[in-house]
Scaffold this motif. Structure first.
Motif, PDB file in Angstrom:
ATOM      1  N   SER A   1      15.079 -14.958  26.283  1.00 35.51           N
ATOM      2  CA  SER A   1      13.766 -15.678  26.392  1.00 35.51           C
ATOM      3  C   SER A   1      12.915 -15.101  27.373  1.00 35.51           C
ATOM      4  O   SER A   1      13.406 -14.529  28.410  1.00 35.51           O
TER       5      SER A   1
ATOM      6  N   PHE B   1       9.589 -16.281  29.642  1.00 34.94           N
ATOM      7  CA  PHE B   1       8.950 -17.561  30.521  1.00 34.94           C
ATOM      8  C   PHE B   1       8.020 -17.095  31.622  1.00 34.94           C
ATOM      9  O   PHE B   1       8.078 -16.058  32.118  1.00 34.94           O
ATOM     10  N   ARG B   2       7.316 -18.181  32.070  1.00 39.53           N
ATOM     11  CA  ARG B   2       6.558 -18.024  33.016  1.00 39.53           C
ATOM     12  C   ARG B   2       7.358 -18.031  34.456  1.00 39.53           C
ATOM     13  O   ARG B   2       8.245 -18.963  34.589  1.00 39.53           O
TER      14      ARG B   2
ATOM     15  N   HIS C   1      10.638 -17.535  23.233  1.00 38.02           N
ATOM     16  CA  HIS C   1      10.515 -18.185  24.680  1.00 38.02           C
ATOM     17  C   HIS C   1      10.777 -19.661  24.301  1.00 38.02           C
ATOM     18  O   HIS C   1      10.638 -20.394  23.029  1.00 38.02           O
TER      19      HIS C   1
ATOM     20  N   GLY D   1       7.763 -25.143  27.321  1.00 32.62           N
ATOM     21  CA  GLY D   1       7.513 -25.329  28.711  1.00 32.62           C
ATOM     22  C   GLY D   1       7.140 -26.929  28.980  1.00 32.62           C
ATOM     23  O   GLY D   1       6.143 -27.284  28.327  1.00 32.62           O
TER      24      GLY D   1
ATOM     25  N   THR E   1       3.275 -25.735  27.122  1.00 29.24           N
ATOM     26  CA  THR E   1       3.592 -24.308  26.965  1.00 29.24           C
ATOM     27  C   THR E   1       2.540 -23.380  27.049  1.00 29.24           C
ATOM     28  O   THR E   1       2.586 -22.216  27.654  1.00 29.24           O
TER      29      THR E   1
ATOM     30  N   SER F   1      11.384 -11.979  31.685  1.00 27.49           N
ATOM     31  CA  SER F   1      12.680 -12.459  31.168  1.00 27.49           C
ATOM     32  C   SER F   1      13.697 -12.465  32.298  1.00 27.49           C
ATOM     33  O   SER F   1      13.502 -11.687  33.248  1.00 27.49           O
TER      34      SER F   1
ATOM     35  N   TYR G   1       7.860 -24.187  33.725  1.00 27.89           N
ATOM     36  CA  TYR G   1       9.087 -23.359  34.196  1.00 27.89           C
ATOM     37  C   TYR G   1       9.387 -23.346  35.700  1.00 27.89           C
ATOM     38  O   TYR G   1       8.290 -23.146  36.241  1.00 27.89           O
TER      39      TYR G   1
ATOM     40  N   THR H   1      11.717 -20.715  38.170  1.00 25.41           N
ATOM     41  CA  THR H   1      12.888 -19.505  38.103  1.00 25.41           C
ATOM     42  C   THR H   1      13.203 -19.424  39.768  1.00 25.41           C
ATOM     43  O   THR H   1      12.587 -19.544  40.260  1.00 25.41           O
TER      44      THR H   1
ATOM     45  N   MET I   1      16.549 -19.549  34.809  1.00 26.89           N
ATOM     46  CA  MET I   1      15.453 -20.250  34.496  1.00 26.89           C
ATOM     47  C   MET I   1      15.441 -21.568  33.995  1.00 26.89           C
ATOM     48  O   MET I   1      16.660 -21.797  33.217  1.00 26.89           O
TER      49      MET I   1
ATOM     50  N   ASN J   1      13.330 -24.732  31.690  1.00 26.78           N
ATOM     51  CA  ASN J   1      11.891 -25.058  31.147  1.00 26.78           C
ATOM     52  C   ASN J   1      11.442 -26.471  31.414  1.00 26.78           C
ATOM     53  O   ASN J   1      10.809 -27.103  30.442  1.00 26.78           O
TER      54      ASN J   1
END
Length: 405
Positions: A94, A96-97, A249, A252, A266, A282, A346, A348, A362, A364
């Motif tokens: 995935s 992601f932001r 992905h 979100g 998203t 990622s 998101y 992280t 991560m 979401n």
């Protein structure tokens, strides 16, 4: 970023009430560990499994991913779903932001410029951005580059004064960096420069502007040229206005409160986060970046030492902040280096040890259900770093729904 998450919830509640499309979340929690990890059993491995399961049940996340990397290879653990409608699992590759995980990338570019003698850490911001930092007691002649990178400038955080509901009304709208900085500069400083510590995204908008003034390229281009391309980070990008997330992905989501339904966000224009938090990556790419950073492959020795020269933040968990990079103690002894990040949809957390282990988690959803999500994410990273790949072997505690292949 917890304070910002609380601030977002009120505006999000209004948006949901106004008729923004939402989806309900039910029945998440199945987890899968993928990789070739092997090792002895133990309570710590079970603990890591339980944490990933908790992120997608008690903490309320639709899906979660943990990527662990060490000298023996990579292991991925996923839990929950990438899409609450299709119920598709979280892809192990995935993108992601990454929100404020952008800051170590930006700080690295600034420190590379320091190593090239194009920027001085202890020079006033005024030297590079003349006349930009002015108003309400804010003065770029009294703030240094170092203070921007270490959040000791005293500048107000523009996000504290931005109405999230305005973003939700038009999530694809462009936000000009100068306008965002202007929002912060309309408010007096939190303290005199260098006399305290206060996390402010305004600092990193200015750091991005500094990069652009010195190099005559956008901060996005410099991050790509200096970090993304040399390290071969294929899932990492620094978008300007593109609202899409390339590659596989998860969707979100945002949730206004613990009992509110989810809203899919998203796609949105990341210019509202800019050089403070617009990047996409990622788990594997974040791990590779952190490994290269703490291993000294991105910065000269003198600049890496400056980056790792930390100051306490007042956090009860021992968090200390350097120049775009923070340290925290590990429960097994020693420190790890990394950063966290949250942005609409998101959250992280990533960390690395100097002996070659990295872990990134991560989830979401952001804003999420409770602050326990952030705590559990940090605990998962710490557990993974303490116990390496052996922490991911034999992930079958009774009743967890965890499987391994």
């Amino acid at each position: 970023m917890t304070k910002q998450r609380h601030a977002l919830r009120g505006a999000l509640t209004l948006a949901v009430a106004a008729g923004v499309a939402v989806s309900a979340l039910t029945g998440t929690g199945t987890a899968q560990a993928r990789g070739t990890a092997s090792g002895p059993g133990g309570a710590d491995r079970a603990r890591l499994s339980q944490l990933l399961h908790r992120l997608t049940t008690v903490d309320g996340g639709p899906g979660a991913l943990l990527h662990l990397r060490d000298r023996r290879g990579d292991t991925v653990l996923t839990s929950g779903v990438a899409d609450v409608n299709s119920r598709a699992p979280v892809p192990r590759d995935s993108s992601f932001r990454i929100g404020s995980m952008t800051k170590p990338f930006v700080a690295t570019v600034v420190l590379q410029l320091v190593g090239e003698h194009r920027v001085s850490l202890d020079a006033p911001v005024e030297r590079y951005l003349p006349g930009v930092v002015r108003g309400e007691g804010n003065d770029g002649r009294n703030i240094t580059v170092r203070q921007l990178l270490q959040h000791t400038s005293g500048l107000s955080d523009y996000l504290s004064h931005l109405n999230p509901q305005d973003i939700l009304k038009d999530p694809l709208a462009h936000h000009d960096t100068r306008d965002l900085v202007g929002i912060a500069l309309a408010h007096p400083p939190t303290f005199a420069p260098g006399t305290g510590w206060h996390y402010s995204n305004t600092n990193y908008l200015l750091a991005g502007m500094l990069i652009e003034k010195v190099t005559r390229n956008t901060w996005n281009e410099e991050v790509r040229r200096r970090i993304i391309t040399p390290l071969g980070l294929r899932a990492t990008s620094a978008p300007a206005d593109d609202p899409a997330i390339p590659g596989p992905h998860p969707r979100g989501y945002v949730r206004p409160g613990p009992d509110a339904p989810l809203m899919d966000l998203t796609a949105f224009n990341p210019s509202v986060a800019g050089s403070a938090g617009a990047m996409i990556s990622s788990g594997g790419d974040v791990d590779r970046f952190l490994d290269a950073l703490v291993d000294g492959r991105l910065l000269r020795r003198a600049q890496l030492q400056e980056m790792m020269r930390t100051r306490p933040t007042g956090d009860s968990g021992g968090r200390a902040y350097g120049l775009g990079l923070e340290s925290r103690p590990l429960p097994c002894g020693g420190l790890y280096w990394g950063h966290g990040g949250d942005v609409f949809g998101y959250e992280t957390v990533g960390g690395a040890t100097v002996n070659g282990s990295q872990a990134t988690v991560m989830v979401n959803v952001d804003p999420g259900g409770t602050d326990a999500q952030s705590d559990d994410m940090r605990t998962a990273v710490q557990t993974a770093l303490c116990h390496g790949r052996s922490a991911l072997a034999g992930l079958r505690p009774p009743g967890s729904g965890v499987t391994e292949d």
